[in-house]
Design an enzyme around this catalytic site. Sequence first.
Site, PDB file in Angstrom:
ATOM      1  N   HIS A  63      23.372 -51.470  10.341  1.00 39.68           N
ATOM      2  CA  HIS A  63      23.485 -51.858   8.935  1.00 39.68           C
ATOM      3  C   HIS A  63      24.052 -50.680   8.153  1.00 39.68           C
ATOM      4  O   HIS A  63      24.193 -49.572   8.686  1.00 39.68           O
ATOM      5  CB  HIS A  63      22.129 -52.292   8.375  1.00 39.68           C
ATOM      6  CG  HIS A  63      21.114 -51.203   8.297  1.00 39.68           C
ATOM      7  ND1 HIS A  63      20.545 -50.611   9.413  1.00 39.68           N
ATOM      8  CD2 HIS A  63      20.552 -50.575   7.216  1.00 39.68           C
ATOM      9  CE1 HIS A  63      19.689 -49.683   9.038  1.00 39.68           C
ATOM     10  NE2 HIS A  63      19.681 -49.636   7.708  1.00 39.68           N
ATOM     11  N   HIS A  65      23.028 -48.733   5.495  1.00 38.13           N
ATOM     12  CA  HIS A  65      22.323 -47.712   4.742  1.00 38.13           C
ATOM     13  C   HIS A  65      22.806 -46.365   5.264  1.00 38.13           C
ATOM     14  O   HIS A  65      23.107 -46.216   6.454  1.00 38.13           O
ATOM     15  CB  HIS A  65      20.808 -47.856   4.893  1.00 38.13           C
ATOM     16  CG  HIS A  65      20.228 -48.894   3.984  1.00 38.13           C
ATOM     17  ND1 HIS A  65      19.062 -49.572   4.265  1.00 38.13           N
ATOM     18  CD2 HIS A  65      20.652 -49.368   2.773  1.00 38.13           C
ATOM     19  CE1 HIS A  65      18.797 -50.424   3.276  1.00 38.13           C
ATOM     20  NE2 HIS A  65      19.748 -50.316   2.368  1.00 38.13           N
ATOM     21  N   ASP A  67      21.773 -43.423   6.182  1.00 37.73           N
ATOM     22  CA  ASP A  67      21.261 -42.678   7.331  1.00 37.73           C
ATOM     23  C   ASP A  67      21.682 -43.290   8.662  1.00 37.73           C
ATOM     24  O   ASP A  67      21.445 -42.708   9.717  1.00 37.73           O
ATOM     25  CB  ASP A  67      19.740 -42.547   7.248  1.00 37.73           C
ATOM     26  CG  ASP A  67      19.017 -43.866   7.051  1.00 37.73           C
ATOM     27  OD1 ASP A  67      19.535 -44.729   6.317  1.00 37.73           O
ATOM     28  OD2 ASP A  67      17.921 -44.030   7.632  1.00 37.73           O
ATOM     29  N   HIS A 141      15.728 -56.953   7.042  1.00 37.47           N
ATOM     30  CA  HIS A 141      15.822 -55.725   6.264  1.00 37.47           C
ATOM     31  C   HIS A 141      16.435 -56.098   4.911  1.00 37.47           C
ATOM     32  O   HIS A 141      17.062 -57.163   4.793  1.00 37.47           O
ATOM     33  CB  HIS A 141      16.703 -54.723   7.021  1.00 37.47           C
ATOM     34  CG  HIS A 141      16.547 -53.306   6.561  1.00 37.47           C
ATOM     35  ND1 HIS A 141      15.333 -52.674   6.475  1.00 37.47           N
ATOM     36  CD2 HIS A 141      17.486 -52.381   6.177  1.00 37.47           C
ATOM     37  CE1 HIS A 141      15.514 -51.437   6.061  1.00 37.47           C
ATOM     38  NE2 HIS A 141      16.804 -51.233   5.859  1.00 37.47           N
ATOM     39  N   ASP A 204      16.152 -50.554  11.530  1.00 38.71           N
ATOM     40  CA  ASP A 204      15.388 -50.923  10.344  1.00 38.71           C
ATOM     41  C   ASP A 204      15.116 -52.429  10.248  1.00 38.71           C
ATOM     42  O   ASP A 204      16.043 -53.226  10.052  1.00 38.71           O
ATOM     43  CB  ASP A 204      16.131 -50.457   9.097  1.00 38.71           C
ATOM     44  CG  ASP A 204      16.314 -48.949   9.077  1.00 38.71           C
ATOM     45  OD1 ASP A 204      16.131 -48.325  10.136  1.00 38.71           O
ATOM     46  OD2 ASP A 204      16.640 -48.409   8.016  1.00 38.71           O
ATOM     47  N   HIS A 262      13.203 -42.704  14.270  1.00 40.53           N
ATOM     48  CA  HIS A 262      13.451 -43.032  12.857  1.00 40.53           C
ATOM     49  C   HIS A 262      12.190 -42.789  12.028  1.00 40.53           C
ATOM     50  O   HIS A 262      11.622 -43.695  11.432  1.00 40.53           O
ATOM     51  CB  HIS A 262      13.916 -44.492  12.736  1.00 40.53           C
ATOM     52  CG  HIS A 262      14.491 -44.837  11.396  1.00 40.53           C
ATOM     53  ND1 HIS A 262      13.725 -45.308  10.362  1.00 40.53           N
ATOM     54  CD2 HIS A 262      15.761 -44.812  10.919  1.00 40.53           C
ATOM     55  CE1 HIS A 262      14.497 -45.557   9.311  1.00 40.53           C
ATOM     56  NE2 HIS A 262      15.730 -45.260   9.625  1.00 40.53           N
TER      57      HIS A 262
END
Length: 301
Positions: A63, A65, A67, A141, A204, A262
């Site tokens: 995804h 995001h 990080d 998420h 995530d 993570h």
Amino acid sequence: MSVRELVVLGTASQVPTRHRNHNGYLLRWDGEGILFDPGEGTQRQMLRAGVAAHDLNRICVTHFHGDHCLGLAGVIQRINLDQVPHEVTAHYPRSGRRFFERLRYATAYRETVGLTEAPVAADGPLAVTPSYTLEARRLSHPVESYGYRLTEPDGRRMLPGRLAAHGIAGPDVGRLRREGRLGDVTLEDVSEVRRGQRFAFVMDTRLCEGVHALAEGCDLLVIESTFLDEDIGLATDHGHLTAGQAAAVARDAGVRHLVLTHFSQRYSEPEEFERQARAAGYEGELTVAYDLLRVPVPKRR
């Protein structure tokens, strides 16, 4: 000799720490390298881990995001700088194509490698090779996110005792394997199924159907455990798992080796993740990941 191992490049969640880089994971699978979620600093972590741009065949982004993807710009430019001679394919959620394009062309550089984009839009297979099938599953998420799974095709293991009982030896063994029958003897008479190895990468997400489908029967499961169990409310609100939840998934799925990663910067004792995972009843091999760790895919039983 074929190598199947996970090279951990980074293990932090949203905020890196002095000891944990942003995410980054390379799966070596025979002669291929699959890079998962290259966060900020991945190019430098590759250097520290002895991973070259030439080692990369696929990039899989769960995804968009930061990080999990801010390292894309550097990695893609390095692939071009080093003039990687083979095709490199990038998988990512189709809804985030604009982010991928921005990262791919974040600055000026000479594009020498034809990076192939193969966005993910639904559950199902993404690529089928002689060595594995790569598939994706939707996760839960706040932004669209997918997990990835590699499944090796099942093979067959020849059984010496049964071969001897049928008087089959030497070149006839290879002929029987190729053709499936030798006279009245079938391949099934003298062999058994050799189960293909399975690997899954789950980042995530809250608990959802996709998590369980990805983890089912895995030899090696890499899964986020951003929070400890006492912060389960935060985990649910922000679309993450706790150590106990991740371990329970692995327990129920029959995972052989569980890799937790993570981690939120709020925690300073990695041992607590292992304690909570064991408290959840997971009894297989367990690793709390740290940067530059190498984890071999378990040998076949």
